[in-house]
Design a protein around this motif. Structure first.
Motif, PDB file in Angstrom:
ATOM      1  N   ILE A  26      79.322  70.916  31.950  1.00  0.00           N
ATOM      2  CA  ILE A  26      80.144  70.113  31.530  1.00  0.00           C
ATOM      3  C   ILE A  26      79.934  68.527  32.086  1.00  0.00           C
ATOM      4  CG2 ILE A  26      82.658  69.331  31.686  1.00  0.00           C
ATOM      5  CD1 ILE A  26      82.199  71.861  30.213  1.00  0.00           C
ATOM      6  N   LEU A  29      76.703  67.178  29.564  1.00  0.00           N
ATOM      7  CA  LEU A  29      77.418  66.288  28.370  1.00  0.00           C
ATOM      8  C   LEU A  29      77.952  65.494  28.301  1.00  0.00           C
ATOM      9  CD1 LEU A  29      79.015  69.657  26.750  1.00  0.00           C
ATOM     10  CD2 LEU A  29      76.668  68.850  26.838  1.00  0.00           C
ATOM     11  N   LEU A  30      78.942  63.967  29.590  1.00  0.00           N
ATOM     12  CA  LEU A  30      79.944  64.330  29.690  1.00  0.00           C
ATOM     13  C   LEU A  30      78.630  63.050  29.956  1.00  0.00           C
ATOM     14  CD1 LEU A  30      82.625  65.048  32.037  1.00  0.00           C
ATOM     15  CD2 LEU A  30      83.126  64.423  29.508  1.00  0.00           C
ATOM     16  N   PHE A  88      77.783  64.796  20.226  1.00  0.00           N
ATOM     17  CA  PHE A  88      78.023  65.574  20.858  1.00  0.00           C
ATOM     18  C   PHE A  88      79.443  66.826  20.632  1.00  0.00           C
ATOM     19  CE2 PHE A  88      83.065  65.312  23.245  1.00  0.00           C
ATOM     20  CZ  PHE A  88      82.056  66.005  24.214  1.00  0.00           C
ATOM     21  N   ALA A  89      79.291  66.702  19.289  1.00  0.00           N
ATOM     22  CA  ALA A  89      79.950  68.143  19.165  1.00  0.00           C
ATOM     23  C   ALA A  89      79.416  69.165  19.106  1.00  0.00           C
ATOM     24  CB  ALA A  89      80.924  68.027  17.601  1.00  0.00           C
ATOM     25  N   LEU A  92      79.034  70.121  22.566  1.00  0.00           N
ATOM     26  CA  LEU A  92      79.331  70.673  23.090  1.00  0.00           C
ATOM     27  C   LEU A  92      79.538  73.000  23.013  1.00  0.00           C
ATOM     28  CD1 LEU A  92      82.272  70.080  25.243  1.00  0.00           C
ATOM     29  CD2 LEU A  92      83.469  70.120  23.273  1.00  0.00           C
ATOM     30  N   GLY A  95      76.917  74.030  24.117  1.00  0.00           N
ATOM     31  CA  GLY A  95      77.479  74.789  26.172  1.00  0.00           C
ATOM     32  C   GLY A  95      78.437  75.357  25.860  1.00  0.00           C
ATOM     33  N   TYR A  96      79.059  75.302  25.151  1.00  0.00           N
ATOM     34  CA  TYR A  96      80.155  76.573  24.937  1.00  0.00           C
ATOM     35  C   TYR A  96      79.698  78.157  25.256  1.00  0.00           C
ATOM     36  CZ  TYR A  96      84.429  79.791  24.078  1.00  0.00           C
ATOM     37  OH  TYR A  96      85.523  80.240  24.049  1.00  0.00           O
ATOM     38  N   ASP A 105      78.568  77.890  34.141  1.00  0.00           N
ATOM     39  CA  ASP A 105      77.940  76.373  34.012  1.00  0.00           C
ATOM     40  C   ASP A 105      76.886  76.247  34.763  1.00  0.00           C
ATOM     41  OD1 ASP A 105      79.329  73.891  32.487  1.00  0.00           O
ATOM     42  OD2 ASP A 105      80.465  74.279  34.489  1.00  0.00           O
TER      43      ASP A 105
END
Length: 125
Positions: A26, A29-30, A88-89, A92, A95-96, A105
């Motif tokens: 996370i 990604l940020l 980013f989408a 995301l 990563g999910y 994680d």
């Protein structure tokens, strides 16, 4: 004004580098999002922040007037915003899915984790 924006771009790049080097997905990604915003702000700053006349070519001439604004940085930023949002989408969702499959994680735990339905290699002598 440009000096303040250069300082803000530097701060964004430093924060993005710190987040990208983290072990948490996370945070990574940020960090990518903050890095994209730093690049957008950098392009905006490079395009000059002066008050100029609009880049409209008057009737009877073939070139814009002297001192008109450059619309290219703004067009580049708009395109980059759309591309960075799509990236980013995608990241995301990626990563999910990695979290769902590996139940981790942290990148160190992801390397050691094994998916539940992973095929086992056949026994060899």
């Amino acid at each position: 004004m440009e000096i303040a924006l250069v300082g803000l771009v530097t701060l964004f790049f430093a924060v993005a580098l710190y987040l990208i080097l983290s072990k948490s997905i996370i945070r990574m990604l940020l960090g990518v999002v903050v890095l994209g915003n730093a690049v957008h702000l950098l392009i905006f700053t490079i395009g000059r922040l002066t008050t100029e006349i609009p880049p409209i070519i008057p009737a009877g001439t073939y070139v814009p007037l002297e001192g008109s604004a450059n619309p290219l940085p703004q067009a580049l930023i708009l395109t980059a915003i759309v591309i960075s949002f799509a990236l980013f989408a995608f990241l995301l969702v990626l990563g999910y899915r990695a979290y769902e499959e590996l139940d981790a994680d942290n990148t160190d735990n992801m390397r050691l984790a094994e998916p539940e339905d992973a095929p086992r290699p056949p026994f060899s002598y």
